[in-house]
Design an enzyme around this catalytic site. Structure first.
Site, mmCIF file in Angstrom:
data_model
loop_
_atom_site.group_PDB
_atom_site.id
_atom_site.type_symbol
_atom_site.label_atom_id
_atom_site.label_comp_id
_atom_site.label_asym_id
_atom_site.label_seq_id
_atom_site.Cartn_x
_atom_site.Cartn_y
_atom_site.Cartn_z
ATOM 1 N N ASP A 70 1.168 -1.123 0.048
ATOM 2 C CA ASP A 70 -0.170 -0.129 0.167
ATOM 3 C C ASP A 70 0.494 1.562 0.433
ATOM 4 O OD1 ASP A 70 0.036 0.867 3.170
ATOM 5 O OD2 ASP A 70 0.186 -1.343 3.049
ATOM 6 N N GLU A 112 -6.911 4.058 11.852
ATOM 7 C CA GLU A 112 -5.777 4.168 13.507
ATOM 8 C C GLU A 112 -5.542 4.869 14.070
ATOM 9 O OE1 GLU A 112 -1.621 4.501 10.411
ATOM 10 O OE2 GLU A 112 -3.211 4.255 9.380
#
Length: 219
Positions: free
Chosen positions: A23, A115
């Protein structure tokens, strides 16, 4: 788990899994996608990439449009993710992603990157995530995926979002038994790999389901 150090990538890879990917975001700067696609080491070739699209209610990743286009040209299966801020309006955040990302057949379902908690209460976080996920599902007609780490998974996701596919970031573990095997599709096992054509360290992921289930998380 059958780990093998693959020196070209600079990390150990869990070789029992066959589908490896990465990613990226603007932090990876300009990427030479042809070199990414052509890289092969010890029988491992990268097959997919997730690309940061948006963040919060107004930000978009300045490299997204180019990365999105070039990833497809390079025959990498591509996905887009949104970095979620619990202090921002979840519907505005969903609309930011919708304005930015047009998905096509074969692309991965949309991803919420969860996150940070920004000091918000559990109720605010869970309610906001639910609003984002439902707005995205209404627009794209597919169930989005949740990316998070082990601690946030245990506190907010488990028991609240068991119907959503899961992508977990866990760098310490050698097994995945603490996660629901019916829910877990992707595992980010390292954030310190190297890839030709990309400057700096790169996050590495594997698809952990049976390979014929890849279509579960694609359009």
């Amino acid at each position: 788990m059958d780990w093998r150090h693959v020196s070209a990538f600079g990390i150990r890879l869990p070789m029992r899994f066959g589908i490896h990917g990465i990613d990226v975001s603007r932090h990876n700067d300009r990427i030479n996608w042809k070199r990414v696609r052509d890289m092969e080491a010890e029988g491992v070739r990268l097959q997919f990439v997730f690309i940061k699209a948006t963040e919060g209610a107004t930000l978009s990743d300045k490299q997204f449009a180019k990365n999105w286009r070039e990833a497809r040209k390079s025959n990498l299966r591509r996905g887009a993710y949104h970095f979620y801020h619990p202090t921002r309006d979840p519907i505005k955040q969903a609309n930011n992603f919708i304005r930015t990302v047009e998905l096509g057949e074969g692309d991965f379902v949309p991803v919420v990157d969860f996150e940070v908690t920004n000091g918000q209460s559990d109720v605010v976080i869970i309610d906001g995530l639910r609003q984002w996920l439902e707005a995205i599902e209404d627009h794209y007609n597919v169930r989005p995926m949740i990316y998070t780490n082990g601690n946030l998974y245990r506190r907010y996701i488990k028991g609240n979002f068991n119907d959503y596919p899961l992508w977990i970031a866990d760098y310490s573990t050698t097994h995945l038994r603490q996660y629901d095997s019916d829910q877990l599709y992707l595992w980010q096992h390292s954030q310190s790999g190297w890839v030709q054509g990309i400057r700096g360290r790169v996050d590495f992921n594997v698809f952990v389901m049976d390979e014929d289930r890849l279509s579960d998380i694609c359009l």
